[in-house]
Design an enzyme around this catalytic site. Structure first.
Site, PDB file in Angstrom:
ATOM      1  N   THR A  66      41.282  41.153  38.553  1.00  0.00           N
ATOM      2  CA  THR A  66      40.549  42.178  37.819  1.00  0.00           C
ATOM      3  C   THR A  66      39.569  41.507  36.869  1.00  0.00           C
ATOM      4  O   THR A  66      39.285  40.320  37.001  1.00  0.00           O
ATOM      5  CB  THR A  66      41.505  43.155  37.089  1.00  0.00           C
ATOM      6  OG1 THR A  66      40.764  44.282  36.616  1.00  0.00           O
ATOM      7  CG2 THR A  66      42.206  42.500  35.902  1.00  0.00           C
ATOM      8  N   ASN A  67      39.018  42.233  35.907  1.00  0.00           N
ATOM      9  CA  ASN A  67      38.161  41.643  34.865  1.00  0.00           C
ATOM     10  C   ASN A  67      38.434  42.383  33.564  1.00  0.00           C
ATOM     11  O   ASN A  67      39.222  43.337  33.533  1.00  0.00           O
ATOM     12  CB  ASN A  67      36.680  41.712  35.282  1.00  0.00           C
ATOM     13  CG  ASN A  67      36.233  43.129  35.507  1.00  0.00           C
ATOM     14  OD1 ASN A  67      36.186  43.936  34.582  1.00  0.00           O
ATOM     15  ND2 ASN A  67      35.931  43.472  36.747  1.00  0.00           N
ATOM     16  N   ALA A  68      37.754  41.952  32.488  1.00  0.00           N
ATOM     17  CA  ALA A  68      38.104  42.445  31.145  1.00  0.00           C
ATOM     18  C   ALA A  68      37.328  43.706  30.731  1.00  0.00           C
ATOM     19  O   ALA A  68      37.334  44.075  29.558  1.00  0.00           O
ATOM     20  CB  ALA A  68      37.872  41.339  30.124  1.00  0.00           C
TER      21      ALA A  68
END
Ligand code: C5P
Length: 216
Positions: A22-24
């Protein structure tokens, strides 16, 4: 009044039943865009990946997990909307194979083969009707303006919001809104709510210019 579809937040790509890429992305930009659009009297649908931020209660929210799910939902909803704002940060890669059971550690390096996920904004913008519009975001570390314009053309967007990596998971943003002809519509630095208000103003100007074109 327009019907506006907004993608927001990250997506997840599972490797096995418990681990994912995923990412932030926080979903904050999407939430602020929803608030600005509702305040301007529009009807808003948000297609969101897993986030902790709350969306305005007046927005219709559809929760998704993966990029493919986000794409399928957007493809289903876009025909009944006037425009799309692609504020999500969909996960760009997914494992070629998803293990059905938790991958067990065996002391050796784990090789993952990743393939690209579909691009939601590009897919949808390619099929838009002449009266529909698409706003994309470009997050770049270098040559921000140039790369944003290239991305706008590649993804068939009508407006591009160019920002830098400091936007991720922040309360603030510093953006340039660029029109399809490459001209600067606005430069805004401030809270994500202020930035969202400016993006909505740019959308209003775009809608206005289209309606005056069709009258003339
Ligand atoms: O190519 P890049 O990820 O920088 O493009 C950013 C823009 O494209 C954003 O508007 C983002 O929401 C959209 N995007 C998408 N689907 C992807 C990747 C990005 O809609 N798989």
């Amino acid at each position: 009044m327009a019907r506006i579809l907004i993608t927001s937040g990250p997506t997840r790509q599972y490797l096995d039943p418990v681990r994912y890429l995923t990412n932030a992305s926080s979903g904050r930009m999407g939430s602020c865009l929803a608030a600005s659009a509702l305040a301007a009297g529009h009807e808003v649908t948000v297609v969101s990946g897993p986030v902790n931020v709350a969306y305005p209660s007046a927005a219709n929210v559809v929760q998704v997990v993966s990029t493919k799910e986000m794409l399928e939902t957007v493809q289903q909803l876009f025909p009944s909307h006037d425009g799309l704002i692609g504020a999500a940060a969909p996960c760009d890669y997914m494992p070629k194979r998803i293990a059905t059971e938790k991958i067990a550690k065996d002391g050796k390096p784990l090789q993952l083969e990743l393939v690209e996920t579909p691009d939601i904004v590009a897919t949808v913008a390619n099929s838009k009707r002449s009266n529909q519009w698409v706003v994309g975001f470009a997050l770049e570390t270098e040559d921000q303006r140039f790369r944003a314009i290239v991305k706008m053309q590649k993804k068939c967007c009508d407006l591009m919001v160019s920002n830098g990596p400091t936007a991720i998971d922040s309360e603030l943003n510093d953006v340039e809104i660029i029109a399809a002809n490459g001209s600067t519509v606005a430069k805004v630095a401030g809270t994500k709510q202020q930035v969202a208000d400016s993006i909505l103003q740019a959308v209003h100007a775009l809608i206005q210019s289209r309606s005056s074109e069709s009258v003339n």
